[in-house]
Scaffold this active site. Structure first.
Site, PDB file in Angstrom:
ATOM      1  N   GLU A   1      -4.190  85.846 -49.872  1.00 44.30           N
ATOM      2  CA  GLU A   1      -4.869  85.555 -51.247  1.00 44.30           C
ATOM      3  C   GLU A   1      -5.471  86.740 -51.425  1.00 44.30           C
ATOM      4  O   GLU A   1      -5.256  87.648 -52.518  1.00 44.30           O
ATOM      5  CB  GLU A   1      -5.600  84.301 -51.288  1.00 44.30           C
TER       6      GLU A   1
ATOM      7  N   HIS B   1      -4.700  78.859 -45.967  1.00 42.07           N
ATOM      8  CA  HIS B   1      -4.878  80.039 -46.874  1.00 42.07           C
ATOM      9  C   HIS B   1      -4.751  81.222 -46.232  1.00 42.07           C
ATOM     10  O   HIS B   1      -5.292  81.558 -45.086  1.00 42.07           O
ATOM     11  CB  HIS B   1      -6.100  79.942 -47.499  1.00 42.07           C
TER      12      HIS B   1
ATOM     13  N   ASP C   1      -4.252  74.586 -57.249  1.00 43.46           N
ATOM     14  CA  ASP C   1      -5.310  75.198 -56.642  1.00 43.46           C
ATOM     15  C   ASP C   1      -6.674  74.210 -57.060  1.00 43.46           C
ATOM     16  O   ASP C   1      -7.030  73.317 -56.554  1.00 43.46           O
ATOM     17  CB  ASP C   1      -5.553  76.574 -56.608  1.00 43.46           C
ATOM     18  N   ASP C   2      -7.254  74.662 -57.775  1.00 43.39           N
ATOM     19  CA  ASP C   2      -8.471  74.285 -58.523  1.00 43.39           C
ATOM     20  C   ASP C   2      -8.382  74.039 -59.937  1.00 43.39           C
ATOM     21  O   ASP C   2      -9.010  74.931 -60.912  1.00 43.39           O
ATOM     22  CB  ASP C   2      -9.614  75.187 -58.166  1.00 43.39           C
TER      23      ASP C   2
ATOM     24  N   HIS D   1      -0.677  72.281 -53.300  1.00 41.20           N
ATOM     25  CA  HIS D   1      -1.711  73.185 -53.011  1.00 41.20           C
ATOM     26  C   HIS D   1      -3.153  72.832 -53.933  1.00 41.20           C
ATOM     27  O   HIS D   1      -2.834  73.464 -55.295  1.00 41.20           O
ATOM     28  CB  HIS D   1      -1.563  74.800 -53.055  1.00 41.20           C
TER      29      HIS D   1
ATOM     30  N   HIS E   1      -7.160  71.713 -54.238  1.00 41.62           N
ATOM     31  CA  HIS E   1      -8.671  71.114 -53.551  1.00 41.62           C
ATOM     32  C   HIS E   1      -9.023  70.058 -54.176  1.00 41.62           C
ATOM     33  O   HIS E   1      -9.411  70.374 -55.700  1.00 41.62           O
ATOM     34  CB  HIS E   1      -9.614  72.263 -53.507  1.00 41.62           C
TER      35      HIS E   1
HETATM   36  N1  HPA Z   1      -9.134  79.914 -51.927  1.00 43.90           N
HETATM   37  C1  HPA Z   1      -9.925  79.673 -50.872  1.00 43.90           C
HETATM   38  N2  HPA Z   1     -10.755  78.751 -50.663  1.00 43.90           N
HETATM   39  C2  HPA Z   1     -10.705  77.836 -51.754  1.00 43.90           C
HETATM   40  C3  HPA Z   1     -10.010  78.129 -52.777  1.00 43.90           C
HETATM   41  C4  HPA Z   1      -8.913  79.044 -53.112  1.00 43.90           C
HETATM   42  O1  HPA Z   1      -8.382  79.330 -54.033  1.00 43.90           O
HETATM   43  N3  HPA Z   1     -10.231  76.928 -53.401  1.00 43.90           N
HETATM   44  C5  HPA Z   1     -11.214  75.981 -52.999  1.00 43.90           C
HETATM   45  N4  HPA Z   1     -11.538  76.700 -51.724  1.00 43.90           N
HETATM   46 ZN    ZN Z   2      -6.524  77.074 -52.507  1.00 43.00          ZN
END
Ligand code: HPA
Ligand code: ZN
Length: 341
Positions: free
Chosen positions: A202, A199, A280-281, A19, A21
Protein backbone atom coordinates in the site's frame (compact mmCIF):
# COMPACT_ATOMS: atom_id res chain seq x y z
CA UNK A 1 -37.01 3.35 -18.43
CA UNK A 2 -39.24 0.30 -18.26
CA UNK A 3 -42.42 -0.28 -20.27
CA UNK A 4 -44.43 1.76 -17.76
CA UNK A 5 -42.19 4.77 -18.27
CA UNK A 6 -40.62 4.54 -14.82
CA UNK A 7 -36.94 4.80 -14.11
CA UNK A 8 -35.54 2.16 -11.78
CA UNK A 9 -32.27 2.37 -9.95
CA UNK A 10 -30.21 -0.50 -11.36
CA UNK A 11 -29.70 -3.35 -8.87
CA UNK A 12 -26.35 -3.19 -7.11
CA UNK A 13 -23.64 -5.52 -8.37
CA UNK A 14 -23.48 -8.51 -5.95
CA UNK A 15 -19.99 -8.75 -4.41
CA UNK A 16 -17.95 -10.15 -1.56
CA UNK A 17 -16.21 -7.49 0.49
CA UNK A 18 -12.81 -8.86 1.50
CA UNK A 19 -11.01 -5.77 2.77
CA UNK A 20 -12.94 -3.93 5.45
CA UNK A 21 -11.87 -2.68 8.89
CA UNK A 22 -14.94 -2.61 11.09
CA UNK A 23 -13.53 0.28 13.13
CA UNK A 24 -13.23 2.20 9.87
CA UNK A 25 -17.00 2.07 9.45
CA UNK A 26 -17.62 4.36 12.46
CA UNK A 27 -19.50 7.26 10.93
CA UNK A 28 -19.17 10.72 12.54
CA UNK A 29 -22.84 10.63 13.62
CA UNK A 30 -22.30 7.32 15.44
CA UNK A 31 -19.06 8.62 17.01
CA UNK A 32 -21.04 11.49 18.54
CA UNK A 33 -23.95 9.24 19.58
CA UNK A 34 -21.65 6.73 21.31
CA UNK A 35 -19.65 9.52 22.98
CA UNK A 36 -22.88 10.87 24.44
CA UNK A 37 -24.07 7.41 25.53
CA UNK A 38 -20.74 6.71 27.26
CA UNK A 39 -20.19 10.18 28.73
CA UNK A 40 -17.03 10.74 26.71
CA UNK A 41 -15.93 14.25 25.83
CA UNK A 42 -14.72 14.44 22.24
CA UNK A 43 -12.02 16.91 21.17
CA UNK A 44 -14.35 18.23 18.42
CA UNK A 45 -17.33 20.50 19.13
CA UNK A 46 -19.53 19.04 16.38
CA UNK A 47 -19.69 16.70 13.39
CA UNK A 48 -18.49 19.40 10.98
CA UNK A 49 -15.35 19.98 13.02
CA UNK A 50 -14.69 16.23 13.02
CA UNK A 51 -15.32 15.91 9.29
CA UNK A 52 -12.89 18.76 8.64
CA UNK A 53 -10.15 16.44 9.93
CA UNK A 54 -10.74 13.90 7.15
CA UNK A 55 -8.04 15.42 4.96
CA UNK A 56 -5.23 12.89 5.08
CA UNK A 57 -1.68 13.31 3.85
CA UNK A 58 -0.60 9.68 4.23
CA UNK A 59 -1.50 6.44 6.02
CA UNK A 60 -0.23 7.62 9.42
CA UNK A 61 -2.29 10.83 9.37
CA UNK A 62 -5.39 8.65 8.93
CA UNK A 63 -4.35 6.07 11.52
CA UNK A 64 -3.93 8.79 14.18
CA UNK A 65 -7.59 9.81 13.81
CA UNK A 66 -8.84 6.23 13.33
CA UNK A 67 -7.29 5.11 16.65
CA UNK A 68 -8.37 8.27 18.50
CA UNK A 69 -12.02 7.83 17.48
CA UNK A 70 -12.08 4.27 18.82
CA UNK A 71 -12.27 5.81 22.32
CA UNK A 72 -16.07 5.91 21.96
CA UNK A 73 -16.26 2.09 21.67
CA UNK A 74 -16.67 0.90 25.26
CA UNK A 75 -19.38 -1.74 25.57
CA UNK A 76 -20.45 -4.86 23.68
CA UNK A 77 -23.49 -2.89 22.55
CA UNK A 78 -21.24 -0.20 21.01
CA UNK A 79 -19.35 -2.80 18.96
CA UNK A 80 -22.60 -4.49 17.95
CA UNK A 81 -24.23 -1.17 16.91
CA UNK A 82 -21.22 -0.21 14.78
CA UNK A 83 -21.21 -3.63 13.10
CA UNK A 84 -24.95 -3.65 12.40
CA UNK A 85 -24.74 -0.18 10.86
CA UNK A 86 -22.05 -1.44 8.48
CA UNK A 87 -23.96 -4.61 7.57
CA UNK A 88 -27.12 -2.63 6.77
CA UNK A 89 -25.24 -0.20 4.53
CA UNK A 90 -23.15 -2.98 2.95
CA UNK A 91 -26.29 -4.94 2.05
CA UNK A 92 -27.60 -1.85 0.24
CA UNK A 93 -24.24 -1.60 -1.54
CA UNK A 94 -24.63 -5.12 -2.99
CA UNK A 95 -22.37 -6.91 -0.50
CA UNK A 96 -23.56 -10.53 -0.11
CA UNK A 97 -20.57 -11.79 1.87
CA UNK A 98 -18.14 -9.82 4.05
CA UNK A 99 -14.83 -10.88 5.60
CA UNK A 100 -14.46 -8.31 8.32
CA UNK A 101 -11.23 -7.30 10.04
CA UNK A 102 -11.13 -5.95 13.56
CA UNK A 103 -8.11 -4.63 15.51
CA UNK A 104 -8.26 -6.34 18.95
CA UNK A 105 -4.92 -4.92 20.13
CA UNK A 106 -6.16 -1.36 19.61
CA UNK A 107 -8.97 -2.01 22.09
CA UNK A 108 -7.05 -4.09 24.64
CA UNK A 109 -4.35 -1.43 24.69
CA UNK A 110 -6.86 1.23 25.79
CA UNK A 111 -8.33 -0.99 28.49
CA UNK A 112 -11.33 -2.61 26.77
CA UNK A 113 -11.36 -6.36 27.52
CA UNK A 114 -10.86 -8.65 24.53
CA UNK A 115 -14.16 -10.45 25.15
CA UNK A 116 -16.12 -7.17 24.99
CA UNK A 117 -14.94 -6.20 21.52
CA UNK A 118 -15.04 -9.73 20.10
CA UNK A 119 -18.47 -10.59 21.53
CA UNK A 120 -19.95 -7.27 20.45
CA UNK A 121 -18.87 -7.63 16.82
CA UNK A 122 -19.59 -11.37 16.77
CA UNK A 123 -23.14 -10.91 18.11
CA UNK A 124 -24.02 -8.69 15.15
CA UNK A 125 -22.35 -11.08 12.69
CA UNK A 126 -24.25 -14.06 14.13
CA UNK A 127 -27.59 -12.76 12.79
CA UNK A 128 -26.26 -10.99 9.71
CA UNK A 129 -27.44 -13.59 7.21
CA UNK A 130 -31.01 -13.52 8.45
CA UNK A 131 -31.10 -9.78 9.15
CA UNK A 132 -29.29 -8.47 6.08
CA UNK A 133 -28.70 -11.38 3.70
CA UNK A 134 -24.94 -10.95 4.20
CA UNK A 135 -22.81 -13.96 5.18
CA UNK A 136 -19.75 -13.03 7.18
CA UNK A 137 -16.40 -14.11 8.61
CA UNK A 138 -14.33 -12.37 11.27
CA UNK A 139 -10.59 -11.77 10.90
CA UNK A 140 -8.38 -10.56 13.76
CA UNK A 141 -5.90 -8.05 12.34
CA UNK A 142 -2.64 -7.38 14.17
CA UNK A 143 -0.91 -4.02 14.35
CA UNK A 144 2.44 -4.15 12.63
CA UNK A 145 3.77 -1.18 14.62
CA UNK A 146 3.41 -3.19 17.84
CA UNK A 147 5.83 -5.95 18.96
CA UNK A 148 5.27 -9.45 17.60
CA UNK A 149 5.15 -10.87 21.14
CA UNK A 150 2.10 -8.76 21.93
CA UNK A 151 0.37 -10.03 18.78
CA UNK A 152 1.13 -13.65 19.69
CA UNK A 153 -0.14 -13.07 23.21
CA UNK A 154 -3.44 -11.59 21.93
CA UNK A 155 -3.82 -14.38 19.35
CA UNK A 156 -3.34 -16.97 22.09
CA UNK A 157 -6.00 -15.22 24.19
CA UNK A 158 -8.40 -15.18 21.22
CA UNK A 159 -7.88 -18.90 20.76
CA UNK A 160 -8.28 -19.50 24.52
CA UNK A 161 -11.66 -17.70 24.66
CA UNK A 162 -12.82 -19.54 21.53
CA UNK A 163 -13.27 -16.31 19.60
CA UNK A 164 -15.12 -17.02 16.34
CA UNK A 165 -12.26 -15.89 14.09
CA UNK A 166 -11.62 -17.47 10.70
CA UNK A 167 -8.22 -15.92 10.18
CA UNK A 168 -5.65 -13.27 10.96
CA UNK A 169 -4.51 -10.16 9.11
CA UNK A 170 -1.75 -7.57 9.41
CA UNK A 171 -2.46 -3.84 9.25
CA UNK A 172 -1.46 -0.38 10.56
CA UNK A 173 1.82 1.44 9.78
CA UNK A 174 3.47 -0.52 6.96
CA UNK A 175 6.77 1.17 6.18
CA UNK A 176 9.53 0.03 8.54
CA UNK A 177 7.46 -2.90 9.84
CA UNK A 178 8.23 -5.62 7.29
CA UNK A 179 6.56 -9.04 7.07
CA UNK A 180 9.71 -10.68 8.47
CA UNK A 181 8.79 -9.18 11.86
CA UNK A 182 5.75 -11.49 12.09
CA UNK A 183 6.92 -14.93 10.98
CA UNK A 184 6.21 -16.58 14.35
CA UNK A 185 2.73 -15.02 14.58
CA UNK A 186 1.73 -16.34 11.17
CA UNK A 187 3.21 -19.77 11.91
CA UNK A 188 1.12 -19.89 15.11
CA UNK A 189 -2.01 -18.93 13.15
CA UNK A 190 -1.37 -21.58 10.50
CA UNK A 191 -0.83 -24.23 13.18
CA UNK A 192 -4.19 -23.19 14.69
CA UNK A 193 -5.88 -23.78 11.32
CA UNK A 194 -6.55 -20.08 10.65
CA UNK A 195 -6.59 -18.27 7.31
CA UNK A 196 -3.89 -15.67 6.76
CA UNK A 197 -3.92 -12.31 4.96
CA UNK A 198 -1.70 -9.22 5.17
CA UNK A 199 -1.65 -5.62 4.01
CA UNK A 200 1.34 -5.19 1.72
CA UNK A 201 2.35 -2.82 -1.05
CA UNK A 202 0.00 0.00 0.00
CA UNK A 203 2.71 2.43 1.15
CA UNK A 204 5.38 -0.21 1.58
CA UNK A 205 7.54 -1.57 -1.25
CA UNK A 206 6.71 -4.42 -3.63
CA UNK A 207 9.18 -6.61 -1.73
CA UNK A 208 6.73 -6.64 1.22
CA UNK A 209 4.25 -8.45 -1.07
CA UNK A 210 6.82 -11.11 -1.96
CA UNK A 211 7.83 -11.49 1.68
CA UNK A 212 4.20 -11.78 2.84
CA UNK A 213 3.77 -14.70 0.44
CA UNK A 214 7.10 -16.38 1.15
CA UNK A 215 7.61 -15.69 4.87
CA UNK A 216 4.03 -15.47 6.17
CA UNK A 217 2.34 -17.89 3.76
CA UNK A 218 -0.60 -15.54 3.25
CA UNK A 219 -3.54 -16.49 1.04
CA UNK A 220 -4.45 -12.92 0.02
CA UNK A 221 -2.74 -9.55 -0.14
CA UNK A 222 -4.61 -6.44 1.04
CA UNK A 223 -3.95 -3.53 -1.36
CA UNK A 224 -0.89 -4.82 -3.26
CA UNK A 225 -1.01 -1.95 -5.74
CA UNK A 226 2.75 -1.37 -5.65
CA UNK A 227 3.28 -4.79 -7.27
CA UNK A 228 3.05 -2.83 -10.51
CA UNK A 229 6.60 -1.57 -9.85
CA UNK A 230 8.01 -5.10 -10.18
CA UNK A 231 7.35 -6.91 -13.46
CA UNK A 232 8.60 -10.28 -12.21
CA UNK A 233 6.31 -10.04 -9.19
CA UNK A 234 3.32 -9.20 -11.41
CA UNK A 235 4.06 -12.32 -13.46
CA UNK A 236 4.18 -14.43 -10.33
CA UNK A 237 0.94 -12.96 -8.92
CA UNK A 238 -0.80 -13.60 -12.25
CA UNK A 239 0.52 -17.17 -12.46
CA UNK A 240 -0.49 -17.99 -8.88
CA UNK A 241 -3.69 -15.89 -9.12
CA UNK A 242 -2.96 -14.38 -5.71
CA UNK A 243 -5.99 -12.29 -4.69
CA UNK A 244 -5.28 -8.56 -4.28
CA UNK A 245 -8.01 -6.72 -2.38
CA UNK A 246 -7.77 -3.26 -3.88
CA UNK A 247 -9.41 -0.17 -2.32
CA UNK A 248 -9.44 2.66 -4.89
CA UNK A 249 -11.01 5.48 -2.84
CA UNK A 250 -8.75 4.62 0.11
CA UNK A 251 -5.68 4.87 -2.12
CA UNK A 252 -6.71 8.32 -3.30
CA UNK A 253 -7.58 9.61 0.19
CA UNK A 254 -4.29 8.30 1.68
CA UNK A 255 -2.33 9.71 -1.26
CA UNK A 256 -1.00 6.31 -2.39
CA UNK A 257 -2.13 7.51 -5.83
CA UNK A 258 -2.71 11.12 -6.92
CA UNK A 259 -6.18 10.76 -8.38
CA UNK A 260 -8.61 8.01 -9.34
CA UNK A 261 -7.62 8.58 -12.96
CA UNK A 262 -4.05 7.54 -12.00
CA UNK A 263 -5.22 4.42 -10.17
CA UNK A 264 -3.56 1.22 -11.47
CA UNK A 265 -6.70 -0.95 -11.15
CA UNK A 266 -7.51 -1.03 -14.90
CA UNK A 267 -3.88 -1.90 -15.68
CA UNK A 268 -3.91 -4.58 -12.99
CA UNK A 269 -7.06 -6.08 -14.48
CA UNK A 270 -5.58 -5.95 -17.97
CA UNK A 271 -2.43 -7.71 -16.73
CA UNK A 272 -4.56 -10.64 -15.56
CA UNK A 273 -4.12 -10.01 -11.83
CA UNK A 274 -6.81 -11.34 -9.50
CA UNK A 275 -8.11 -7.99 -8.23
CA UNK A 276 -11.30 -7.10 -6.37
CA UNK A 277 -12.80 -3.76 -5.27
CA UNK A 278 -13.25 -3.06 -1.56
CA UNK A 279 -13.92 -0.12 0.73
CA UNK A 280 -11.23 -0.46 3.49
CA UNK A 281 -12.47 2.24 5.92
CA UNK A 282 -15.62 3.55 4.27
CA UNK A 283 -16.53 6.13 6.92
CA UNK A 284 -13.18 7.83 6.41
CA UNK A 285 -12.50 7.45 2.70
CA UNK A 286 -15.69 8.67 1.09
CA UNK A 287 -17.60 5.53 0.35
CA UNK A 288 -18.70 1.92 0.47
CA UNK A 289 -18.19 -0.70 -2.22
CA UNK A 290 -20.93 0.69 -4.46
CA UNK A 291 -19.38 4.17 -4.21
CA UNK A 292 -15.98 2.73 -5.16
CA UNK A 293 -17.49 1.06 -8.23
CA UNK A 294 -19.50 4.12 -9.23
CA UNK A 295 -16.52 6.45 -9.04
CA UNK A 296 -14.24 3.98 -10.81
CA UNK A 297 -16.74 3.49 -13.61
CA UNK A 298 -17.14 7.26 -13.91
CA UNK A 299 -13.42 7.77 -14.42
CA UNK A 300 -12.28 4.56 -16.12
CA UNK A 301 -15.37 3.54 -18.03
CA UNK A 302 -15.20 -0.08 -16.85
CA UNK A 303 -17.46 -2.30 -18.95
CA UNK A 304 -20.25 -4.44 -17.50
CA UNK A 305 -18.05 -7.48 -18.16
CA UNK A 306 -15.10 -5.95 -16.31
CA UNK A 307 -17.30 -5.09 -13.33
CA UNK A 308 -18.68 -8.62 -13.28
CA UNK A 309 -15.13 -10.00 -13.41
CA UNK A 310 -14.10 -7.85 -10.42
CA UNK A 311 -17.13 -9.14 -8.51
CA UNK A 312 -16.45 -12.76 -9.50
CA UNK A 313 -12.83 -12.35 -8.37
CA UNK A 314 -14.07 -11.22 -4.94
CA UNK A 315 -16.29 -14.27 -4.59
CA UNK A 316 -13.67 -16.74 -5.82
CA UNK A 317 -11.11 -15.25 -3.41
CA UNK A 318 -13.36 -15.49 -0.34
CA UNK A 319 -12.89 -18.09 2.37
CA UNK A 320 -16.22 -19.69 1.44
CA UNK A 321 -17.33 -23.18 0.52
CA UNK A 322 -17.95 -23.98 -3.13
CA UNK A 323 -21.75 -24.13 -2.84
CA UNK A 324 -21.97 -20.55 -1.52
CA UNK A 325 -19.45 -19.36 -4.12
CA UNK A 326 -21.48 -20.94 -6.94
CA UNK A 327 -24.69 -19.32 -5.65
CA UNK A 328 -23.03 -15.89 -5.55
CA UNK A 329 -21.38 -16.35 -8.97
CA UNK A 330 -24.84 -17.17 -10.38
CA UNK A 331 -26.16 -13.88 -8.89
CA UNK A 332 -23.31 -11.98 -10.55
CA UNK A 333 -24.05 -13.69 -13.86
CA UNK A 334 -27.71 -12.66 -13.63
CA UNK A 335 -26.66 -9.07 -12.84
CA UNK A 336 -24.37 -9.11 -15.90
CA UNK A 337 -27.14 -10.30 -18.22
CA UNK A 338 -29.63 -7.75 -16.82
CA UNK A 339 -27.07 -4.92 -17.12
CA UNK A 340 -25.85 -5.64 -20.66
CA UNK A 341 -26.83 -2.79 -22.98
N1 HPA B 1 -3.91 0.39 5.97
C1 HPA B 1 -3.27 -0.08 7.04
N2 HPA B 1 -3.85 -0.23 8.23
C2 HPA B 1 -5.13 0.09 8.34
C3 HPA B 1 -5.85 0.58 7.27
C4 HPA B 1 -5.21 0.74 6.01
O1 HPA B 1 -5.77 1.17 4.99
N3 HPA B 1 -7.10 0.81 7.72
C5 HPA B 1 -7.13 0.44 9.02
N4 HPA B 1 -5.94 0.01 9.41
ZN1 ZN C 1 -6.95 -1.90 5.02
Amino acid sequence: MDTFGETHTPAALPVAELHLHIEGTLQPELIFALAERNGIELPYKDIDELRAKYEFTDLQSFLDLYYANMAVLQTEQDFADMTRAYLQRAADAGVRHAEIMMDPQAHVQRGVPLAICVNGVASALATSEQDFGVSTLLIAAFLRDMPEDNAIDVLNQLIAINAPIAGIGLDSAEVGNPPSKFERLFRRAKDAGLHRIAHAGEEGPASYITDSLDLLDVERIDHGIRCMEDEALVQRLVKEQVPLTVCPLSNVRLRAVDTLADHPLPAMLAAGLNVSVNSDDPAYFGGYVDDNFRELVGVHDLSVGERALLAANSVRSAFLDNARKEALLAQIHRWEIASED
